[in-house]
Design an enzyme around this catalytic site. Structure first.
Site, PDB file in Angstrom:
ATOM      1  N   LYS A  35       0.852  -1.189   0.000  1.00 16.72           N
ATOM      2  CA  LYS A  35       0.000   0.000   0.000  1.00 16.72           C
ATOM      3  C   LYS A  35       0.891   1.244   0.000  1.00 16.72           C
ATOM      4  O   LYS A  35       1.769   1.391   0.866  1.00 16.72           O
ATOM      5  CB  LYS A  35      -0.845  -0.032   1.275  1.00 16.72           C
ATOM      6  CG  LYS A  35      -2.237   0.481   1.122  1.00 16.72           C
ATOM      7  CD  LYS A  35      -2.976   0.181   2.406  1.00 16.72           C
ATOM      8  CE  LYS A  35      -4.312   0.802   2.454  1.00 16.72           C
ATOM      9  NZ  LYS A  35      -4.872   0.719   3.806  1.00 16.72           N
TER      10      LYS A  35
HETATM   11  C1  E4P Z   1      -8.171   1.865   3.861  1.00 13.37           C
HETATM   12  O1  E4P Z   1      -7.381   1.177   3.277  1.00 13.37           O
HETATM   13  C2  E4P Z   1      -7.949   2.487   5.173  1.00 13.37           C
HETATM   14  O2  E4P Z   1      -7.274   1.568   5.997  1.00 13.37           O
HETATM   15  C3  E4P Z   1      -9.217   2.826   5.885  1.00 13.37           C
HETATM   16  O3  E4P Z   1     -10.351   2.432   5.185  1.00 13.37           O
HETATM   17  C4  E4P Z   1      -9.250   4.157   6.532  1.00 13.37           C
HETATM   18  O4  E4P Z   1     -10.506   4.320   7.152  1.00 13.37           O
HETATM   19  P1  E4P Z   1     -10.808   5.407   8.288  1.00 13.37           P
HETATM   20  O5  E4P Z   1     -11.149   6.693   7.620  1.00 13.37           O
HETATM   21  O6  E4P Z   1     -11.979   4.838   9.025  1.00 13.37           O
HETATM   22  O7  E4P Z   1      -9.553   5.498   9.123  1.00 13.37           O
END
Ligand code: E4P
Length: 221
Positions: free
Chosen positions: A90
């Site tokens: 990522k």
């Molecule tokens: C996605 O890959 C992220 O880990 C995640 O969805 C972030 O979500 P949040 O806005 O609830 O932290």
């Protein structure tokens, strides 16, 4: 639609797996920090490998880099990808991030471009060869923008140019996000287990079931 779980918590992953609907896992530095009080690289690596070993054949785990320069992201991305074949690296949507995505995908390493908040960022992620793009719809809604509208725009752009990058709707806060994603045909959503649970529960189901069993049990056959 694919269901990913947005967590680094093994118990939650096992619970979702037992439902039989788990297509993958996404983590981020915040989620991994919730699992450990002290930073211990060896333990964290083992943790990622344990998660991969819980996943079915076609599923994958997105692990985010913590470096923020092109050279360091590439180094870290290569190291992360070697941990397990199910790992997708990522990478945040930054100038260095785009270059790293391009380099890694040219070298056969799958990437998930994260922290995407605009259609143009998503266009760049696809042009760089990302396997996934992660638009954060909940964080946009929090600021009174429309996360679902962003997804529609990205879908349209990807269709116009036949991009193969998969849209993984992230920052999912509620069941409405998931039903809207399903209605527009989003490839996948990644959500915490508490949101996945809300898809199952409905007070009318419980009332109906209680009545069925009550009616059956009060009768003496
Ligand atoms: C996605 O890959 C992220 O880990 C995640 O969805 C972030 O979500 P949040 O806005 O609830 O932290």
């Amino acid at each position: 639609m694919k269901f990913f779980l947005d967590t680094a918590n093994i118990k939650d992953i096992k619970k979702a797996k037992s439902l039989g609907i788990l297509d993958g896992i996404t983590t981020n530095p915040t989620l991994i920090s919730k699992e450990y009080l002290v930073y211990d690289e060896k333990k964290i690596i083992k943790h990622y490998i344990n998660i991969c070993n819980l996943l079915e054949d076609e599923s994958d785990l997105s692990v985010e880099v913590i470096s923020n320069t092109y050279i360091e992201m590439i180094k870290e991305g290569k190291k992360i990808s070697k941990l397990h074949p199910k790992i997708v690296v990522k990478i945040p949507m930054t100038e260095d991030g785009i270059k790293a995505i391009k380099y890694l995908s040219n070298n056969g390493i799958k990437t998930n471009c994260t922290l995407v908040f605009s259609p143009l960022q998503a266009l760049l992620a696809a042009k760089s060869g990302a396997e996934y793009v992660s638009p954060f719809i909940g964080r946009l809604d929090d600021l009174s923008y429309n996360g679902i509208f962003l997804l529609k725009e990205i879908m349209n752009i990807y269709k116009n140019y036949n991009f193969k990058t998969k849209i993984l709707a992230a920052s999912i806060r509620n069941p409405i996000h998931i039903s809207e994603c399903a209605k527009i045909g989003i490839y996948a959503v990644t959500a915490p287990i508490k949101v996945i649970r809300t898809l199952i529960e409905n007070p009318l189901t419980k009332i109906g079931l209680d009545k069925f069993l009550n009616d059956y049990n009060k009768k003496k056959y």
